[in-house]
Every structure is written in structure tokens, then in C-alpha cells.
Design an enzyme around this catalytic site. Structure first.
Site, PDB file in Angstrom:
ATOM      1  N   ASP A  30       0.833  -1.211   0.000  1.00 26.95           N
ATOM      2  CA  ASP A  30       0.000   0.000   0.000  1.00 26.95           C
ATOM      3  C   ASP A  30       0.866   1.260   0.000  1.00 26.95           C
ATOM      4  O   ASP A  30       1.978   1.259   0.525  1.00 26.95           O
ATOM      5  CB  ASP A  30      -0.900  -0.032   1.253  1.00 26.95           C
ATOM      6  CG  ASP A  30      -2.049   0.949   1.147  1.00 26.95           C
ATOM      7  OD1 ASP A  30      -2.302   1.476   0.040  1.00 26.95           O
ATOM      8  OD2 ASP A  30      -2.694   1.207   2.178  1.00 26.95           O
ATOM      9  N   ASN A  78     -10.306  -2.909  -6.907  1.00 33.62           N
ATOM     10  CA  ASN A  78      -9.494  -1.913  -7.631  1.00 33.62           C
ATOM     11  C   ASN A  78     -10.091  -1.510  -8.985  1.00 33.62           C
ATOM     12  O   ASN A  78      -9.690  -0.498  -9.568  1.00 33.62           O
ATOM     13  CB  ASN A  78      -8.053  -2.419  -7.842  1.00 33.62           C
ATOM     14  CG  ASN A  78      -7.200  -2.380  -6.581  1.00 33.62           C
ATOM     15  OD1 ASN A  78      -6.252  -3.141  -6.427  1.00 33.62           O
ATOM     16  ND2 ASN A  78      -7.529  -1.487  -5.645  1.00 33.62           N
TER      17      ASN A  78
END
Ligand code: FPP
Length: 255
Positions: A30, A78
Site C-alpha cells: 500500500d 481496484n
């Protein structure tokens, strides 16, 4: 490159002993976007540097003797990002497989892909199959690529398969137990992660390996993924090695 003992005898071995290296490390990579924004760069630059960090991490994991490394490369959520960013990430996966497959294969690494492949573009599906086929018989580290992966989706697919088997008369409802569910997950045959590392300071699982993480240890690194390096990885490993894992039982001291 250091290649650790053969995998077959190990898959059924007990969990790593106290103070030992984790057998399976899973990574939530991340912070690419924040890394780029902090430098006045487009988010895609963060992903491009993220791929460099990934290459570094795979090499280091092999050298250290990690047996399974799972990387969360694209989640089923996503797709909700802006279309150009989604396309960039698809292109990055292509680039990763096309450019790095030979090095990965030469390092005796086996690739396994988890996630829903059916909704992926056929060209990408074919690349993933090629990577798995080429490396199928390698006996070093297993690199598990979570792509178009979501834990709830994975569990739903496993349960749907069980329902189909029951409907077809091949399975009795009373035979549905934890093993029956686990053996129909994408991760069937892969030991559960011992250590899950998430970078960039966020303290969430984000639909990653929720079934498999039942007894995982967590390490949260403040470093944005593109800056994740060997030292940050080693810090996570030594943090893990200092933990006491009880798997719901008691410590030897308490008995
Ligand atoms: C999270 O950062 C990262 C991703 C969604 C993609 C991870 C991709 C890589 C590490 C590059 C390698 C990629 C492939 C496909 C092999 P973020 O964009 O959510 O960062 P932010 O939270 O700072 O916005």
C-alpha cells in the site's frame, strides 16, 4: 541464489517453531499513490516504482529462505479506480510477467495465481497461465500472485462449488467442514500466511486472505510501498520472530 529444501516435505510440516522465519509471508503493498503525490508525481509513477520495490522484495525473500510469498497486486475492488489507472496496473502486470519471468524461473521460483480469472482480459489470462506452466515444477519459493483477488469473492466461489457438488449428489451436506471449504479456495494446498505485512501505515485487511489469516501475525510498516526495502523487510521478519504464537492454546509456561 540460495534455494531452500524441497517444498513437498514441507507443506504438511507443522507451523514454524518459535523464533523461526515465517514460512509464508503475505504482503499488502500500500501507499504507491501517496508516495507519488508527496513528490508531485502522477499516481502511476508510484505504481511504476512499486514494481521496482516488488522486484527487490522477491529477490530478498528468495535469498532469506521464505518458502511462500503472496503479493496483493490487484484487488477485486481496484476496478473502481479511474480507468487510466486500472489500464496502467494491467500493463504493469504484463510488463512484470514478460520481463521478469525468466529471472523468476531461473531462481527456481514457482508462480501460483489466485483470484477470479474469468473476468480478466484473455491476453492477461494467457500470460498468467504461461507463468504458472513454465514454473510449475520449480522447488524453491512459491510466489502467489493475488490478481483480481478478493477474499469474499474467493469464499463465495468455494461455497458455490460445494453447493453444486451437493446438488449433483457428489457431496453430502454433513461432509461440509473447514477442510471442505479450504480445499476449494484458490489457496488450496498453500499453508496459511504466518505473517501479513501491510505498508503505508494503514491498519486494515482490505478483503485479503480473510479465511487464511485466522492465526496470522501482522506487521504494519509506516513505509510507503515504493520505499519498502531489504531493511524494512528484515524488520518485519525480526518482529515476527520475536512473537509468541499460541493458535488458541496456552503457552508452555502457563501449563
Ligand atoms: C496500493 O497503493 C497498490 C496497488 C493498488 C497496486 C499494487 C501494485 C504494485 C505494487 C506494483 C506491481 C504491480 C503488479 C500488477 C505486478 P495505492 O494506489 O492504494 O496507494 P494509496 O493508498 O497511497 O493511494
Amino acid at each position: 541464489m540460495t534455494v531452500s529444501p524441497d517444498r513437498k516435505s514441507e507443506d504438511t510440516a507443522p507451523d514454524p517453531a518459535a523464533g523461526a522465519l515465517p514460512r509464508h509471508v503475505a504482503l499488502i503493498m500500500d501507499g504507491n499513490g501517496r508516495w507519488a503525490t508527496a513528490r508531485g508525481l502522477p499516481r502511476t509513477e508510484g505504481h511504476r516504482h512499486g514494481l521496482e520495490a516488488l522486484r527487490r522484495t522477491i529477490r530478498h525473500a528468495v535469498k532469506t529462505g521464505i518458502r511462500y510469498l503472496t503479493i496483493y497486486s490487484f484487488s477485486s475492488e481496484n476496478w473502481s479506480r479511474p480507468q487510466p489507472e486500472v489500464s496502467f496496473l494491467m500493463g504493469l502486470l504484463r510488463r512484470f510477467v514478460q520481463r521478469d519471468l525468466t529471472e523468476i524461473h531461473n531462481a527456481n521460483v514457482r508462480i501460483k495465481v489466485i483470484g477470479d480469472r474469468l473476468t480478466l482480459e484473455p491476453g492477461i489470462r494467457a500470460l498468467l497461465v504461461e507463468a504458472e506452466e513454465l514454473t510449475r515444477n520449480n522447488t524453491g519459493m512459491t510466489l502467489v500472485v493475488a490478481f483480481n483477488y478478493g477474499s469474499r469473492d474467493e469464499i463465495a466461489r468455494s461455497v458455490r462449488q460445494l453447493a453444486e457438488e451437493v446438488a449433483a449428489g457428489r457431496l453430502a451436506p454433513e461432509d461440509i467442514d473447514e477442510d471442505a471449504i479450504a480445499s476449494r479456495l484458490d489457496t488450496a494446498g498453500i499453508p496459511d500466511p504466518d505473517l501479513i505485512i501491510r505498508t503505508s501505515g494503514e491498519l486494515r485487511l482490505s478483503n485479503f486472505l480473510m479465511w487464511q489469516a485466522a492465526y496470522s501475525e501482522f506487521h504494519f510498516s509506516p513505509v510507503h510501498w515504493p520505499d519498502f526495502d531489504e531493511a524494512a523487510f528484515d524488520l518485519a521478519l525480526s518482529d515476527f520472530m520475536g512473537r509468541e504464537r499460541r493458535f488458541g492454546g496456552l503457552t508452555a509456561k502457563a501449563l
